[in-house]
Design a protein around this motif. Sequence first.
Motif, PDB file in Angstrom:
ATOM      1  N   ALA A   2       6.854   6.669   9.922  1.00 18.37           N
ATOM      2  CA  ALA A   2       5.750   6.999   9.015  1.00 18.37           C
ATOM      3  C   ALA A   2       6.210   6.892   7.571  1.00 18.37           C
ATOM      4  CB  ALA A   2       5.240   8.415   9.293  1.00 18.37           C
ATOM      5  N   VAL A   3       5.204   6.883   6.713  1.00 21.88           N
ATOM      6  CA  VAL A   3       5.425   6.965   5.271  1.00 21.88           C
ATOM      7  C   VAL A   3       4.673   8.199   4.777  1.00 21.88           C
ATOM      8  CG1 VAL A   3       5.055   5.892   3.034  1.00 21.88           C
ATOM      9  CG2 VAL A   3       5.683   4.475   4.990  1.00 21.88           C
ATOM     10  N   SER A  29       8.220   8.886  -2.176  1.00 19.19           N
ATOM     11  CA  SER A  29       7.767   8.358  -0.885  1.00 19.19           C
ATOM     12  C   SER A  29       8.932   8.400   0.098  1.00 19.19           C
ATOM     13  CB  SER A  29       7.262   6.920  -1.041  1.00 19.19           C
ATOM     14  OG  SER A  29       6.817   6.407   0.211  1.00 19.19           O
ATOM     15  N   THR A  30       8.682   8.950   1.273  1.00 22.70           N
ATOM     16  CA  THR A  30       9.712   9.052   2.311  1.00 22.70           C
ATOM     17  C   THR A  30       9.330   8.182   3.506  1.00 22.70           C
ATOM     18  OG1 THR A  30      10.263  11.300   1.647  1.00 22.70           O
ATOM     19  CG2 THR A  30      10.944  10.621   3.854  1.00 22.70           C
ATOM     20  N   THR A  62       9.818  -0.324  -4.199  1.00 26.40           N
ATOM     21  CA  THR A  62      10.167  -0.797  -2.857  1.00 26.40           C
ATOM     22  C   THR A  62      10.233   0.424  -1.957  1.00 26.40           C
ATOM     23  OG1 THR A  62      12.534  -0.633  -3.318  1.00 26.40           O
ATOM     24  CG2 THR A  62      11.492  -2.777  -3.730  1.00 26.40           C
ATOM     25  N   LEU A  63      10.144   0.191  -0.639  1.00 30.41           N
ATOM     26  CA  LEU A  63      10.168   1.300   0.314  1.00 30.41           C
ATOM     27  C   LEU A  63      11.286   1.061   1.333  1.00 30.41           C
ATOM     28  CD1 LEU A  63       6.327   1.704   1.005  1.00 30.41           C
ATOM     29  CD2 LEU A  63       7.759   2.972  -0.626  1.00 30.41           C
ATOM     30  N   ASP A  97       1.535  -2.259   2.500  1.00 32.77           N
ATOM     31  CA  ASP A  97       1.598  -3.561   3.180  1.00 32.77           C
ATOM     32  C   ASP A  97       2.396  -3.469   4.474  1.00 32.77           C
ATOM     33  OD1 ASP A  97       0.741  -6.203   3.327  1.00 32.77           O
ATOM     34  OD2 ASP A  97       2.616  -6.973   2.471  1.00 32.77           O
ATOM     35  N   ILE A  98       2.454  -2.262   5.052  1.00 31.79           N
ATOM     36  CA  ILE A  98       3.023  -2.058   6.376  1.00 31.79           C
ATOM     37  C   ILE A  98       2.030  -1.206   7.153  1.00 31.79           C
ATOM     38  CG2 ILE A  98       5.437  -2.363   5.697  1.00 31.79           C
ATOM     39  CD1 ILE A  98       5.697   0.610   5.395  1.00 31.79           C
ATOM     40  N   SER A  99       2.445  -0.695   8.282  1.00 36.24           N
ATOM     41  CA  SER A  99       1.499   0.010   9.151  1.00 36.24           C
ATOM     42  C   SER A  99       0.889   1.242   8.492  1.00 36.24           C
ATOM     43  CB  SER A  99       2.191   0.430  10.458  1.00 36.24           C
ATOM     44  OG  SER A  99       3.294   1.284  10.182  1.00 36.24           O
TER      45      SER A  99
END
Length: 312
Positions: A2-3, A29-30, A62-63, A97-99
Amino acid sequence: MAVTQSLAVDQIGQSIEGNYSTVRIRWTSTQTGSSRNGFTRTAYYYISINGGAEQEYTVSYTLPANTTQVILDTTITVPHNADGSGTIMVRTWMDTDISAGVVRTSKTVNLSTIPRATTAAVGALTMGKAGTISLSPASTSFRHTLVYYFGELSGTIATKTATTDVSWTPPKSFAEQIPSNTVGIGSIHCITYSGDTEIGETSTPITVTVSDDAVPTISVALSDPTKVADTYGGYVQLRSRLKVAITAVGVYGSSVKAYSVKVGDIYTGASANNTTDYLPSAGTLAVSCTITDSRGRTATWTQNITVIAYAR
């Protein structure tokens, strides 16, 4: 996998003189598990101050996987309203731009109200006597203009003074505004300045008392309407009468409302002009006259006269 994101909006300082707060905005953001996006992308955040229109800002991010990433850590200055109140609303928007897709956060903070205009502290005042106006400004750099209002009168006591204990003597002429009272209500307005900028204005009610020496004046003329005193050089028992004529004037707008006349035990009167019957006895006779004005203030005049014994 998850984010999750958090948004902290913290007030970290204030300027009393400048009427603003310093606010830190921290957006993190984690990412856990396989959630990640290593590409540099653009996120958006919006700020509204004191309920005003939102302003849009952008930040690159970025993540990385399994990290807590600081997206934004900035400190801004938030001006307060004229009354010292202030609010800030921050909201964020990011398409990962991810799930996790689009992630939003928001937070509104009511900032601590900044003390602004100074309120004067004033005790009971007496016309013609010095009193003290005490000021406790939120900042030692503040300056104050003091203006009085009393009845139809107004005037400036001090202009942009740095003094915190201002001496002021209400003039005795204030009494003309309250011709039928000994106490009147007015106000002192305190206008607070930071430099040349007016911060605000407050009003303090004041009680002003007419000074004790503001009393009506009295003068009295005594005469013998029979003219016997003119012939014999004094009032004569059973032949003279006594005329008591009072001249009285109010003070600072008051008017004379009542007269009281007493001639020994033989006569009492309640007007400006009084005449006794024939004086019945020889000896000393006390004459006392008192006037009362529209404020209830009195003035008294006294004198002894000698009555000559009548001899056939």
